[in-house]
Write a protein that holds these residues in place. Structure first.
Motif, PDB file in Angstrom:
ATOM      1  N   LEU A 246       0.816  -1.208   0.000  1.00 55.70           N
ATOM      2  CA  LEU A 246       0.000   0.000   0.000  1.00 55.70           C
ATOM      3  C   LEU A 246       0.850   1.257   0.000  1.00 55.70           C
ATOM      4  O   LEU A 246       0.488   2.257  -0.637  1.00 55.70           O
ATOM      5  CB  LEU A 246      -0.925  -0.011   1.227  1.00 55.70           C
ATOM      6  CG  LEU A 246      -1.787   1.227   1.441  1.00 55.70           C
ATOM      7  CD1 LEU A 246      -2.768   1.412   0.301  1.00 55.70           C
ATOM      8  CD2 LEU A 246      -2.536   1.140   2.777  1.00 55.70           C
ATOM      9  N   ARG A 247       1.974   1.236   0.666  1.00 52.52           N
ATOM     10  CA  ARG A 247       2.812   2.434   0.781  1.00 52.52           C
ATOM     11  C   ARG A 247       3.370   2.878  -0.568  1.00 52.52           C
ATOM     12  O   ARG A 247       3.824   4.010  -0.708  1.00 52.52           O
ATOM     13  CB  ARG A 247       3.943   2.180   1.772  1.00 52.52           C
ATOM     14  CG  ARG A 247       4.941   1.132   1.319  1.00 52.52           C
ATOM     15  CD  ARG A 247       5.785   0.628   2.485  1.00 52.52           C
ATOM     16  NE  ARG A 247       6.401   1.721   3.224  1.00 52.52           N
ATOM     17  CZ  ARG A 247       7.619   2.183   2.981  1.00 52.52           C
ATOM     18  NH1 ARG A 247       8.345   1.646   2.019  1.00 52.52           N
ATOM     19  NH2 ARG A 247       8.119   3.147   3.695  1.00 52.52           N
ATOM     20  N   GLU A 248       3.328   2.024  -1.581  1.00 57.56           N
ATOM     21  CA  GLU A 248       3.821   2.377  -2.909  1.00 57.56           C
ATOM     22  C   GLU A 248       2.694   2.583  -3.915  1.00 57.56           C
ATOM     23  O   GLU A 248       2.957   2.714  -5.105  1.00 57.56           O
ATOM     24  CB  GLU A 248       4.779   1.296  -3.408  1.00 57.56           C
ATOM     25  CG  GLU A 248       6.009   1.114  -2.536  1.00 57.56           C
ATOM     26  CD  GLU A 248       6.934   0.037  -3.054  1.00 57.56           C
ATOM     27  OE1 GLU A 248       6.804  -0.321  -4.258  1.00 57.56           O
ATOM     28  OE2 GLU A 248       7.774  -0.464  -2.286  1.00 57.56           O
ATOM     29  N   LEU A 288     -10.377   6.247  -4.745  1.00 54.55           N
ATOM     30  CA  LEU A 288      -9.031   5.949  -5.250  1.00 54.55           C
ATOM     31  C   LEU A 288      -7.996   6.899  -4.650  1.00 54.55           C
ATOM     32  O   LEU A 288      -6.900   6.469  -4.244  1.00 54.55           O
ATOM     33  CB  LEU A 288      -9.004   6.046  -6.780  1.00 54.55           C
ATOM     34  CG  LEU A 288      -9.756   4.979  -7.560  1.00 54.55           C
ATOM     35  CD1 LEU A 288      -9.542   5.178  -9.055  1.00 54.55           C
ATOM     36  CD2 LEU A 288      -9.305   3.581  -7.152  1.00 54.55           C
ATOM     37  N   TYR A 289      -8.333   8.180  -4.586  1.00 54.02           N
ATOM     38  CA  TYR A 289      -7.384   9.139  -4.024  1.00 54.02           C
ATOM     39  C   TYR A 289      -7.266   8.989  -2.511  1.00 54.02           C
ATOM     40  O   TYR A 289      -6.200   9.272  -1.939  1.00 54.02           O
ATOM     41  CB  TYR A 289      -7.785  10.563  -4.398  1.00 54.02           C
ATOM     42  CG  TYR A 289      -7.244  10.965  -5.747  1.00 54.02           C
ATOM     43  CD1 TYR A 289      -5.915  11.362  -5.890  1.00 54.02           C
ATOM     44  CD2 TYR A 289      -8.038  10.920  -6.882  1.00 54.02           C
ATOM     45  CE1 TYR A 289      -5.400  11.712  -7.124  1.00 54.02           C
ATOM     46  CE2 TYR A 289      -7.530  11.268  -8.130  1.00 54.02           C
ATOM     47  CZ  TYR A 289      -6.215  11.662  -8.242  1.00 54.02           C
ATOM     48  OH  TYR A 289      -5.692  11.993  -9.477  1.00 54.02           O
ATOM     49  N   ALA A 290      -8.327   8.535  -1.849  1.00 55.14           N
ATOM     50  CA  ALA A 290      -8.219   8.266  -0.417  1.00 55.14           C
ATOM     51  C   ALA A 290      -7.272   7.091  -0.165  1.00 55.14           C
ATOM     52  O   ALA A 290      -6.450   7.135   0.766  1.00 55.14           O
ATOM     53  CB  ALA A 290      -9.597   7.975   0.168  1.00 55.14           C
ATOM     54  N   VAL A 291      -7.354   6.057  -0.998  1.00 57.52           N
ATOM     55  CA  VAL A 291      -6.425   4.930  -0.868  1.00 57.52           C
ATOM     56  C   VAL A 291      -4.993   5.385  -1.147  1.00 57.52           C
ATOM     57  O   VAL A 291      -4.043   4.972  -0.471  1.00 57.52           O
ATOM     58  CB  VAL A 291      -6.829   3.787  -1.820  1.00 57.52           C
ATOM     59  CG1 VAL A 291      -5.794   2.672  -1.788  1.00 57.52           C
ATOM     60  CG2 VAL A 291      -8.194   3.239  -1.443  1.00 57.52           C
ATOM     61  N   VAL A 296       0.338   7.232   1.206  1.00 57.69           N
ATOM     62  CA  VAL A 296       1.270   8.269   1.658  1.00 57.69           C
ATOM     63  C   VAL A 296       1.450   8.185   3.174  1.00 57.69           C
ATOM     64  O   VAL A 296       2.574   8.281   3.694  1.00 57.69           O
ATOM     65  CB  VAL A 296       0.760   9.661   1.242  1.00 57.69           C
ATOM     66  CG1 VAL A 296       1.650  10.751   1.822  1.00 57.69           C
ATOM     67  CG2 VAL A 296       0.713   9.779  -0.277  1.00 57.69           C
ATOM     68  N   LEU A 297       0.336   8.004   3.899  1.00 56.42           N
ATOM     69  CA  LEU A 297       0.438   7.853   5.355  1.00 56.42           C
ATOM     70  C   LEU A 297       1.296   6.649   5.727  1.00 56.42           C
ATOM     71  O   LEU A 297       2.145   6.731   6.624  1.00 56.42           O
ATOM     72  CB  LEU A 297      -0.962   7.697   5.957  1.00 56.42           C
ATOM     73  CG  LEU A 297      -1.787   8.963   6.188  1.00 56.42           C
ATOM     74  CD1 LEU A 297      -3.170   8.597   6.679  1.00 56.42           C
ATOM     75  CD2 LEU A 297      -1.098   9.896   7.165  1.00 56.42           C
ATOM     76  N   SER A 298       1.072   5.535   5.052  1.00 56.28           N
ATOM     77  CA  SER A 298       1.837   4.330   5.345  1.00 56.28           C
ATOM     78  C   SER A 298       3.310   4.510   5.042  1.00 56.28           C
ATOM     79  O   SER A 298       4.170   3.920   5.696  1.00 56.28           O
ATOM     80  CB  SER A 298       1.267   3.159   4.539  1.00 56.28           C
ATOM     81  OG  SER A 298       1.974   1.973   4.798  1.00 56.28           O
ATOM     82  N   ALA A 302       5.680   4.014  10.636  1.00 53.26           N
ATOM     83  CA  ALA A 302       6.476   2.806  10.829  1.00 53.26           C
ATOM     84  C   ALA A 302       5.771   1.627  10.180  1.00 53.26           C
ATOM     85  O   ALA A 302       4.535   1.586  10.117  1.00 53.26           O
ATOM     86  CB  ALA A 302       6.691   2.539  12.315  1.00 53.26           C
ATOM     87  N   PRO A 303       6.515   0.649   9.665  1.00 53.63           N
ATOM     88  CA  PRO A 303       5.895  -0.498   8.996  1.00 53.63           C
ATOM     89  C   PRO A 303       4.906  -1.215   9.911  1.00 53.63           C
ATOM     90  O   PRO A 303       5.223  -1.581  11.043  1.00 53.63           O
ATOM     91  CB  PRO A 303       7.091  -1.397   8.655  1.00 53.63           C
ATOM     92  CG  PRO A 303       8.260  -0.463   8.582  1.00 53.63           C
ATOM     93  CD  PRO A 303       7.993   0.595   9.605  1.00 53.63           C
ATOM     94  N   GLY A 304       3.688  -1.407   9.409  1.00 54.98           N
ATOM     95  CA  GLY A 304       2.666  -2.116  10.155  1.00 54.98           C
ATOM     96  C   GLY A 304       1.850  -1.263  11.097  1.00 54.98           C
ATOM     97  O   GLY A 304       0.804  -1.713  11.588  1.00 54.98           O
ATOM     98  N   SER A 305       2.278  -0.039  11.363  1.00 51.80           N
ATOM     99  CA  SER A 305       1.555   0.785  12.341  1.00 51.80           C
ATOM    100  C   SER A 305       0.191   1.225  11.810  1.00 51.80           C
ATOM    101  O   SER A 305      -0.775   1.323  12.583  1.00 51.80           O
ATOM    102  CB  SER A 305       2.394   2.006  12.720  1.00 51.80           C
ATOM    103  OG  SER A 305       2.716   2.768  11.568  1.00 51.80           O
ATOM    104  N   LEU A 306       0.082   1.491  10.508  1.00 49.71           N
ATOM    105  CA  LEU A 306      -1.207   1.891   9.953  1.00 49.71           C
ATOM    106  C   LEU A 306      -2.208   0.745  10.051  1.00 49.71           C
ATOM    107  O   LEU A 306      -3.380   0.960  10.405  1.00 49.71           O
ATOM    108  CB  LEU A 306      -1.053   2.344   8.497  1.00 49.71           C
ATOM    109  CG  LEU A 306      -2.340   2.803   7.801  1.00 49.71           C
ATOM    110  CD1 LEU A 306      -2.935   3.999   8.518  1.00 49.71           C
ATOM    111  CD2 LEU A 306      -2.071   3.138   6.332  1.00 49.71           C
ATOM    112  N   GLY A 307      -1.766  -0.468   9.760  1.00 51.74           N
ATOM    113  CA  GLY A 307      -2.660  -1.612   9.873  1.00 51.74           C
ATOM    114  C   GLY A 307      -3.123  -1.839  11.299  1.00 51.74           C
ATOM    115  O   GLY A 307      -4.303  -2.150  11.543  1.00 51.74           O
TER     116      GLY A 307
END
Length: 357
Positions: A246-248, A288-291, A296-298, A302-307
């Motif tokens: 998601l981060r990319e 789509l732009y929200a995703v 961008v947030l992800s 830190a890895p995994g913190s958004l999830g």
């Protein structure tokens, strides 16, 4: 004279690597299957398996054509056939629409993957979605089911789902009349809960009917992405680049015009006859732009913190008191993600982060 040495043997091509890791993918698949069933008053297809399995079968067929294992393609085609074939009892008109859409979507995605081998997944999915929309529109103009009849069928399906939910709620109340009476006496507001729930379900269903095409398109894109990921963990023949995290996630910046056109249609009084189209454009491209904003947030978290944050938020939604704060937090997060996604069109936040020493 020296005898010529043996000709150098050409090394056999190595098979495409199989993508690893089922944990996050299984969670995503389970969420894709469960959430529509729980939000049947809003989301178009509550039985999301009907979308996912034909898409996996299409990927397996293209993989077979690319040199993959035939057993995988035959197995998934058989499963898709069993799911979409008519049973002894006549299916509902809505199920016929869903079945036709899923088969058109899977076939379009398979053809796009077959003839556009260098394009990324998101571009292929959008092309397949566009082809499916065109074919569905042509079939509605030339076939026995018109757009107005399809709209009535969708509205009838949402009304049926609402009736099922209310029947279950009223059934629980009627099966425990004394307990419900005592609870209503202690909390008088509960006495009006069934009527309020029915009113909210009706309002939600009306909104779902209005933006049904946009939500169906978003659900279809999610099904194609999951089918792509599932196939590449089962098959050996690679169809393209792996599904990126998601981060990319990003896409062509020209898609912002879809959001601009939708906003223009909704705001201009002279285009009131097209307001339904504008709302669907806003929902689709806004999502789509929200995703993209979540990506961008992800990227910066830190890895995994958004999830973990989203998981805690969904758990809070089930709590009776803190769910109000969870809804408010999700609303603010959605607006912030939409703003970040739109801003990323011009600011390109992630590239700036890379270039910062």
């Amino acid at each position: 004279m020296t005898e010529p040495g043996p000709a150098a043997s050409t090394p056999a091509p190595t098979p495409a690597p199989i993508e690893r890791g089922w944990g996050k993918l299984l969670i995503a698949v389970v969420a894709f299957l469960i959430i529509p069933a729980q939000l049947g008053a809003l989301l178009p297809i509550d039985q999301a398996m009907v979308l996912l399995v034909p898409a996996i079968a299409a990927c397996a067929l293209v993989g077979w054509w690319a040199g993959g294992r035939p057993f995988l393609a035959i197995a998934w085609v058989a499963i898709a056939t069993l799911m979409t074939v008519q049973t002894g009892s006549p299916p509902s008109p809505f199920y016929n629409l869903v079945r036709g859409w899923s088969l058109l979507l899977a076939g379009s995605f398979g053809l796009v993957c077959l003839f556009t081998t260098t394009r990324p997944l998101f571009t292929r999915a959008l092309l397949a979605l566009g082809i499916t929309l065109v074919l569905a529109t042509v079939m509605s103009l030339l076939g026995p089911v018109t757009l107005s009849q399809a709209t009535k069928t969708v509205a009838g399906e949402f009304a049926r789902r609402d009736a099922e939910v209310m029947a279950a709620v009223n059934g629980v109340i009627q099966s425990h009349p004394k307990e419900w009476a005592d609870l209503s006496a202690k909390i008088p507001r509960l006495a009006t809960l069934p009527a309020e729930a029915e009113k909210e379900l009706t309002a939600l269903s009306k909104a779902g009917v209005v933006v049904f095409p946009a939500l169906l398109a978003l659900q279809s894109l999610a099904a194609l992405a999951l089918a792509w990921a599932v196939y590449h963990r089962l098959g050996r023949a690679r169809l393209g680049a792996p599904l990126r995290p998601l981060r990319e996630f990003r896409f062509n910046d020209q898609l912002v015009w879809g959001l601009i056109v939708g906003l223009t249609i909704v705001l201009l009084p002279t285009l009131s006859s097209l307001r339904g189209v504008g709302k669907n454009l806003l929902v689709f491209f806004g999502a789509l732009y929200a995703v993209r904003g979540f990506g961008v947030l992800s990227w910066f978290m830190a890895p995994g913190s958004l999830g973990i944050t989203l998981t805690i938020g969904f758990i809070m939604l089930c709590a009776p008191v803190v769910n109000v704060f969870a809804i408010l937090a999700f609303t603010m997060l959605g607006v912030a993600s939409l703003a970040l996604g739109l801003g990323d069109t011009w600011a390109d936040w992630r590239s700036r982060a890379r270039s910062t020493p």
